[in-house]
Design an enzyme around this catalytic site. Structure first.
Site, mmCIF file in Angstrom:
data_model
loop_
_atom_site.group_PDB
_atom_site.id
_atom_site.type_symbol
_atom_site.label_atom_id
_atom_site.label_comp_id
_atom_site.label_asym_id
_atom_site.label_seq_id
_atom_site.Cartn_x
_atom_site.Cartn_y
_atom_site.Cartn_z
ATOM 1 N N ARG A 77 -1.067 -13.676 -0.181
ATOM 2 C CA ARG A 77 -1.417 -13.489 1.192
ATOM 3 C C ARG A 77 -2.691 -14.171 1.633
ATOM 4 N NH1 ARG A 77 -1.904 -7.053 0.677
ATOM 5 N NH2 ARG A 77 -2.495 -7.257 3.140
ATOM 6 N N LYS A 120 -9.639 -5.130 9.697
ATOM 7 C CA LYS A 120 -8.953 -5.084 10.823
ATOM 8 C C LYS A 120 -8.633 -3.711 11.381
ATOM 9 C CE LYS A 120 -5.863 -8.395 10.093
ATOM 10 N NZ LYS A 120 -6.263 -8.846 8.719
ATOM 11 N N ARG A 154 -7.591 -0.399 -2.528
ATOM 12 C CA ARG A 154 -7.125 0.215 -1.365
ATOM 13 C C ARG A 154 -6.143 1.197 -1.622
ATOM 14 N NH1 ARG A 154 -5.663 -3.132 4.209
ATOM 15 N NH2 ARG A 154 -4.012 -3.691 2.874
ATOM 16 N N ARG A 206 -0.346 -14.441 13.939
ATOM 17 C CA ARG A 206 -0.704 -14.939 12.681
ATOM 18 C C ARG A 206 -0.190 -16.542 12.544
ATOM 19 N NH1 ARG A 206 -0.858 -9.572 9.712
ATOM 20 N NH2 ARG A 206 -1.297 -9.735 7.524
ATOM 21 N N ARG A 256 0.039 0.211 -1.576
ATOM 22 C CA ARG A 256 0.779 -0.664 -0.793
ATOM 23 C C ARG A 256 1.148 -1.864 -2.081
ATOM 24 N NH1 ARG A 256 -1.507 -3.055 4.557
ATOM 25 N NH2 ARG A 256 -0.445 -4.791 3.952
#
Ligand code: AMP
Length: 213
Positions: free
Chosen positions: A166, A13, A122, A88, A155
């Site tokens: 998540r 996204k 990532r 969300r 992160r």
């Protein structure tokens, strides 16, 4: 053009929204980025959100809704915007409906295995937010961003354990929004397992259809 990017964490996204926003000069509003900045600046919002984010849970609806309402009232949103990571929950979607009509919702559909691989590899620049991937797009050996020289980091919520949480939170709280927007006739499902360029081309087709009408 008022557009939402919907999809599990790691479906691309942020990457896709940022390209589209840059190309059409409309703001990309990422609630995750706004919250991370608040945590970094140690503001009242950041102190409220920090532990929740580290655990991969959702920040309370009232906090997020106020934040987004305020952001959408700013003058740069008049020509449209791309929402990335909001709404969300059903409560967030209903509150947005009361504020403004949305033209299109892009749902990025990606397999769980691909998501877990993407997120755990990532890396992010602390300065400008540029995304890297240790497997497919490795950051410079210096550990510094090649755009702004900022520190590149992983992160806290991209560890495998937190990513799995998540995803659980996503399927419980956010996935129902797919049928919510389908019922309203604004949902566009795009296969996000493919290379970035192919996904980008499909998103651009939807965007152009709406921005011309
Ligand atoms: P993201 O960068 O979109 O993956 O968001 C990172 C984290 O910020 C999420 O795991 C949540 O803890 C929090 N967050 C971001 N957007 C929202 C939202 N719309 N509602 C609740 N929490 C959010």
């Amino acid at each position: 053009m008022r557009m939402i990017f919907l999809g599990a964490p790691g479906t691309g996204k942020g990457t896709q929204a940022s390209v589209l926003a840059g190309k059409y000069s409309i703001p990309q509003i990422s609630t995750g980025d706004i919250l991370r900045k608040a945590v970094q600046d140690d503001t009242e919002l950041g102190r409220k959100a920090k532990a929740v984010m580290e655990a991969g849970e959702l920040v309370p609806d009232d906090v997020i809704i106020n934040l987004v309402n305020e952001r959408l009232s700013q003058s740069d949103c008049r020509r449209g915007y791309i929402l990335d990571g909001f709404p969300r929950t059903l409560a967030q979607a209903e509150s947005l409906d009361q504020l403004q009509a949305i033209d299109a919702v892009i749902y990025l559909d990606v397999d769980n295995r691909v998501i877990i691989d993407r997120l755990t590899t990532r890396r992010v620049c602390r300065g400008c937010g540029k995304l890297y991937n240790v497997a497919t797009d490795p950051p410079p050996a210096s550990g510094r961003c090649d755009v702004c020289g900022g520190e590149i980091y992983q992160r806290d919520d991209d560890s495998e354990e937190t990513v799995r949480n998540r995803l659980d939170v996503y399927y419980e709280k956010t996935a129902p929004l797919k049928s919510y927007y389908q019922d309203r006739g604004v949902l566009h499902i795009i296969d996000g397992n493919r290379p970035i360029e192919e996904v980008r081309a499909d998103i651009a087709t939807v965007f152009n259809r709406f921005s011309r009408s």
